[in-house]
Design an enzyme around this catalytic site. Structure first.
Site, PDB file in Angstrom:
ATOM      1  N   ARG A 131      13.172  -2.718 -17.902  1.00 36.25           N
ATOM      2  CA  ARG A 131      14.338  -2.493 -16.734  1.00 36.25           C
ATOM      3  C   ARG A 131      15.654  -3.099 -17.456  1.00 36.25           C
ATOM      4  NH1 ARG A 131      10.856   0.017 -17.063  1.00 36.25           N
ATOM      5  NH2 ARG A 131       9.251   0.481 -15.492  1.00 36.25           N
ATOM      6  N   SER A 161      11.182   0.804  -6.380  1.00 40.62           N
ATOM      7  CA  SER A 161      10.513  -0.836  -6.529  1.00 40.62           C
ATOM      8  C   SER A 161      11.719  -1.837  -6.592  1.00 40.62           C
ATOM      9  CB  SER A 161       9.813  -0.615  -8.134  1.00 40.62           C
ATOM     10  OG  SER A 161       8.996   0.163  -8.007  1.00 40.62           O
ATOM     11  N   GLU A 178      15.195  -5.469  -9.049  1.00 35.56           N
ATOM     12  CA  GLU A 178      15.538  -4.478  -9.912  1.00 35.56           C
ATOM     13  C   GLU A 178      17.040  -3.928  -9.456  1.00 35.56           C
ATOM     14  OE1 GLU A 178      13.114  -1.173 -10.812  1.00 35.56           O
ATOM     15  OE2 GLU A 178      11.339  -2.512 -11.279  1.00 35.56           O
TER      16      GLU A 178
END
Length: 346
Positions: free
Chosen positions: A164, A242, A342
């Site tokens: 990520r 998420s 995130e």
């Protein structure tokens, strides 16, 4: 170049948070960026690049000039004996692009179905799901330096992909955060296609359907079903997908956690480390369904924070971040692991 003032951003962020852009510029081509550089009032102002708004938390009005990326286009760039090279404009919807590649007979992106956001945002986050990351299918991207106006191309190594993560999420040195705007992304889709099926949810689908060798389209359909069953639709319940990254720990750290709670969900990685399921850690701390104001932990998946206030009384960015920090503290106190968010906090 279309310039708008005092623009509501609730429809441009999947959390549905109320905020405004003091100035918003719609970018549909490189020419728009050149015109922006030639505008005496806007050229020197700070910029904020906005794609699909599916990975941001707005904590107030956005003072930098918002560059709303809307570069269109999908095409086959090249074909060899071994692969198809396909390209999409940065403003294209990611899921629609994945569906288009399958419609054209180019498999390889099916495991990344139904991930919200735009094509241009996909390499920034190095999106991934069900055993496939964007870097596994990446060929190159085109971008424009917002400071010099120069166009440039990056390959996978130059993007410095991580979990990520990418060069677009870092400042200083070679970091490009806030310095570049991605205009187009190209993907390498091999003709020697093999299904990626090493996830329990997909194994359950195979067992339930009796399909032992699914096609790319079948995997695409399964993953859409799985995601819709687990995750809230942002059009119905505001969310940013998420919210926390799955933490990676050493084998020794994992063994210590297993000794204290053998139910922990984890995945052994090829490099010898272990990835823990952040959703399980959050759920184990009792957060599922709890809320701070109108920000809440989704009752079906603890990894997702949602906006329970709807359009009339939406959660604020402050409520979302207060909830996120409380979760971080709780997980750290119990497991000694600091979860990393995130989304980009603006």
């Amino acid at each position: 170049m279309l310039i708008e003032k005092n623009v509501p951003l609730r429809g441009y962020n999947s959390f549905g948070i109320h905020a405004r852009a003091h100035t918003l510029v719609r970018v549909t081509s490189e020419a728009d960026l050149q015109a922006l550089r030639e505008d005496a009032l806007l050229a020197t102002q700070p910029k904020f690049v906005l794609g699909g708004g599916s990975n941001i938390v707005l904590t107030g009005d956005v003072k930098p000039v918002v560059l709303k990326v809307e570069v269109p286009g999908k095409r086959l760039v090249a074909e060899t004996d071994k692969a198809w090279i396909v390209e999409a404009g940065a403003g294209e919807n990611w899921h629609d692009f994945v569906a288009w590649t399958l419609d054209q007979g180019y498999p390889g992106l099916e495991n990344l179905a139904l991930i919200p956001g735009t094509v241009g945002a996909s390499p920034v986050q190095n999106i991934g799901a069900y055993g496939v990351e964007l870097q596994d299918r990446f060929e190159a991207l085109d971008a424009v330096d917002l400071q010099t106006g120069q166009s440039f191309t990056l390959n996978a190594a130059q993007c410095a992909f991580g979990y990520r993560d990418s060069v677009f999420k870092h400042q200083g040195g070679l970091g490009l955060e806030g310095r570049a705007l991605i205009t187009r992304v190209r993907f390498h889709l091999t003709k020697a296609w093999k299904p990626v099926l090493g996830y329990l949810d997909l194994e359950k689908k195979m067992a339930a359907t009796g399909v032992a060798a699914p096609s790319a389209r079948q995997i695409f359909d399964w993953i859409c079903e799985i995601r819709r069953a687990k995750l809230p639709d942002p059009q119905v319940i505001g969310n940013a997908g998420s919210f926390f990254k799955n933490p990676t720990v050493s084998t020794e750290q994992c063994a210590d956690i297993i000794a204290r709670d053998p139910r922990v969900v984890y995945y052994q990685l090829a490099n010898g480390t272990v990835k823990l399921a952040a959703g399980w850690l959050i759920d184990a701390c009792g957060w599922k369904g709890k809320s701070v104001g109108n920000a809440a932990v989704y009752e079906k998946q603890a990894l997702v924070l949602v906006n329970r206030g709807g359009a009339e009384n939406p959660a604020t960015g402050g409520e979302v971040m207060t909830l996120a920090k409380a979760i971080q503290t709780s997980v750290y106190e119990r497991f000694g692991i600091l979860l990393e968010p995130e989304p980009v906090v603006v």
